[in-house]
Design an enzyme around this catalytic site. Structure first.
Site, PDB file in Angstrom:
ATOM      1  N   CYS A  22       6.153  12.668  -6.969  1.00 37.52           N
ATOM      2  CA  CYS A  22       5.442  13.294  -8.150  1.00 37.52           C
ATOM      3  C   CYS A  22       4.483  12.480  -8.847  1.00 37.52           C
ATOM      4  O   CYS A  22       5.215  11.383  -9.219  1.00 37.52           O
ATOM      5  CB  CYS A  22       6.301  14.024  -9.197  1.00 37.52           C
ATOM      6  SG  CYS A  22       5.504  14.834 -10.437  1.00 37.52           S
ATOM      7  N   HIS A  44       0.785  -1.105  -0.015  1.00 37.49           N
ATOM      8  CA  HIS A  44      -0.318   0.068   0.051  1.00 37.49           C
ATOM      9  C   HIS A  44       0.861   1.237  -0.201  1.00 37.49           C
ATOM     10  O   HIS A  44       0.396   2.440   0.268  1.00 37.49           O
ATOM     11  CB  HIS A  44      -0.919  -0.031   1.412  1.00 37.49           C
ATOM     12  CG  HIS A  44      -2.074  -1.023   0.928  1.00 37.49           C
ATOM     13  ND1 HIS A  44      -2.487  -1.529   2.214  1.00 37.49           N
ATOM     14  CD2 HIS A  44      -2.512  -1.936   0.101  1.00 37.49           C
ATOM     15  CE1 HIS A  44      -3.465  -2.565   1.868  1.00 37.49           C
ATOM     16  NE2 HIS A  44      -3.346  -2.822   0.723  1.00 37.49           N
TER      17      HIS A  44
END
Length: 237
Positions: free
Chosen positions: A119, A111
């Site tokens: 970015c 996760h």
């Protein structure tokens, strides 16, 4: 059982970190319910949603700032150091396995990781202190310092695709292990929760250590309902 295993796959969930003071997402009254992650598509299209997502992110970070690895994290690090556990598959985003001594390539983060930002366009890593400074100074999340793209915590949000390489690594480890060791996971979040079932079907023994029952308890070779730190302190050096 552990002594006889050649290859152990570790698998950890929120329960291993609650003992470090990090709240569980699903527990009644959890602060995560007041600061829910913003769905990915909303985050992408709405600047106000991005601002709110970062506000919630920093609110949660402040709640467990200073959290340190638990006895469970140290136990898993010990298993990896022994050479029998190639890596730990984790549902957690807190980086505490690394703080307990594991290298980045010894932790498979399904996760993502909430200790830095990335970015969404060029993938450049940005440290949270830098993001927070600009966010609090300008009351707006900064853009990527390289390409001007959208910055996001390096976690997997609801509606965001699972990371391909960690998923492949987790599948490979699950396929070759002869013991799959779960600690602190409710085993209800998919696709992550499919790994222990796959290991069992592939002939591995399954051990589950969790305070509460899980859907795979009846399939496990050994189930221990107890505090993780208490269990690991007894049989991990």
């Amino acid at each position: 059982m552990l002594q006889d295993a050649r290859i152990v796959a570790g698998f950890t969930g929120a329960g291993i970190s609650t003992e470090s003071g990090i709240p569980d997402f699903r527990s009644p009254g959890s602060p995560w319910m007041r600061n829910k992650p913003i769905p990915f598509q909303l985050f992408l299209r709405d600047p106000k949603a991005r601002r709110e997502a970062w506000r919630r992110k920093f609110t949660m970070d402040d709640l467990y700032r200073g959290a340190r690895p638990s006895a469970g994290h140290v136990g898993f690090a010990s298993l990896v150091a022994s050479g029998r556990m190639p890596a730990v598959i984790t549902q957690n985003i807190d980086g505490l396995h690394q703080e307990a001594g594991l290298a980045e390539d010894q932790v498979i983060e399904l996760h993502g990781n909430g200790t830095f930002a990335k970015c969404l366009s060029c993938g450049r890593r940005h440290e949270l202190d830098w993001v927070r400074y600009h966010f609090e100074r300008d009351d707006d999340p900064p853009e990527c310092m390289v390409c001007g793209g959208i910055l996001k915590s390096a976690t997997i949000s609801f509606g965001q695709a699972m990371p391909e390489e960690p998923m492949r690594r987790a599948q490979r480890l699950t396929a070759v292990c002869d013991l799959f060791l779960v600690a602190g996971s409710s085993l209800v979040v998919f696709p992550a929760a499919a790994f222990p079932a796959f290991a069992k079907e592939n002939g591995a023994r399954l051990v589950i250590v969790n305070r509460e029952p899980t859907p795979l308890d009846t399939a496990a070779d050994l189930t221990i309902h107890a505090e993780i730190g208490e269990v690991f302190s007894k049989f991990i050096a």
